[in-house]
Enzyme design. Sequence first.
Site, mmCIF file in Angstrom:
data_model
loop_
_atom_site.group_PDB
_atom_site.id
_atom_site.type_symbol
_atom_site.label_atom_id
_atom_site.label_comp_id
_atom_site.label_asym_id
_atom_site.label_seq_id
_atom_site.Cartn_x
_atom_site.Cartn_y
_atom_site.Cartn_z
ATOM 1 N N LYS A 112 37.940 -13.868 60.948
ATOM 2 C CA LYS A 112 37.153 -14.694 60.014
ATOM 3 C C LYS A 112 35.982 -15.349 60.727
ATOM 4 C CE LYS A 112 40.233 -15.397 56.228
ATOM 5 N NZ LYS A 112 40.683 -16.229 55.136
ATOM 6 N N LYS A 195 40.615 -3.172 55.308
ATOM 7 C CA LYS A 195 41.441 -3.634 54.180
ATOM 8 C C LYS A 195 40.546 -4.124 53.052
ATOM 9 C CE LYS A 195 42.282 -8.550 54.603
ATOM 10 N NZ LYS A 195 43.074 -9.617 54.090
ATOM 11 N N LYS A 198 38.043 -9.814 49.767
ATOM 12 C CA LYS A 198 37.038 -10.506 48.947
ATOM 13 C C LYS A 198 35.724 -10.623 49.688
ATOM 14 C CE LYS A 198 40.529 -13.551 47.549
ATOM 15 N NZ LYS A 198 41.118 -14.355 48.587
#
Length: 332
Positions: A112, A195, A198
Amino acid sequence: RPRVLSGIQPTSGSFHLGNYLGAVRQWVELQETTDAFYMVVDLHAITVAQDPAALRENTRVSAAQILGAGLDPERCTLFVQSHVPEHAQLAWVMNCLTGFGEASRMTQFKDKTARHGNEAATVGLFTYPVLMVADVLLYQADEVPVGEDQRQHLELTRDLAERFNTRYAPTFTVPKPHIPKATAKIMDLQDPTAKMSKSAATTKGLISLLDEPKLSAKKFKSAVTDTDTVVTYDEEKKPGVANLLRIHSALSGQSVEQLVAHFEGKMYGALKTELAELFTDWVTPFQQRTRTFLDDPAELDRVLAVGAEKAREIAGATLETVYDRIGLVPAA
Ligand code: AQP
């Protein structure tokens, strides 16, 4: 009945197909056989910047989608994480039990940070896995249904539960992950090596459950595959086709072997068209059910209030024991 706990972030208005097949669908199944607790984890969502009005809206939309997916608040406990203050309280205790190096090894933080940029990385994002540890341990959960991306956090949860139990006294159930292999990692339709997420760079490979079904059908039809034409299951050499087969299998209930036989002599286009139809058939009533919950905000709030009350009973008892075990003097 075993106890189950899981959560989902209200980071965007719509869940995606990975969230549904990897997590929420398991939740619906598990409510029949377990004592299940499910929550919208708004405290996790604020580890990256959120617009307050959007967060408020997305929290309600998330709860409505969970109900729209088939969760029955009479058979399980559905609540919003911030309605149960014990999550933040136990997280602090667990932070004080976690090694800095141990937390630094969590790969989701690294991923992230890479995506959002170093400057955007908050201490909250760093300590996100420890909040998740608290979420699970508060309820003495036996099993945690999640996607593969959460496996490492579950291992941390087990380690910290054992550490606390050894250092003080047996207090926490050591939970197990519940990760069915077939739907553990749904891939992006345009980049089947990543994967479905969002926050992907483009939304072309992302199936958002609240999008117009026609738009999703188009995305299925333009999914990236390979230059071969035969429908066979090979995760290494044909990751795009393998992903489509796994999604088809999850939605249709047919095994991958049955599907390979079914598509013998047919091209990829047949698989994509059938998948687009299957998805549309599932998502249309899902959207209708979700809308009925959104159209009745008073009922939605009532369901969430009942859930929070049930959750607090258990969370409060666990936190009281923890505070006592670590030597905090109770308020008179
Ligand atoms: N692609 C996926 N396949 C299977 N399961 C998945 N999950 C997420 N992506 C997939 C599972 O969904 C549950 C809720 O996850 P979350 O609320 O943490 O959502 P997320 O991980 O933030 O979703 P994204 O799309 O991956 O968001 P970003 O891009 O912000 O990280 C979890 O059980 C998760 O395993």
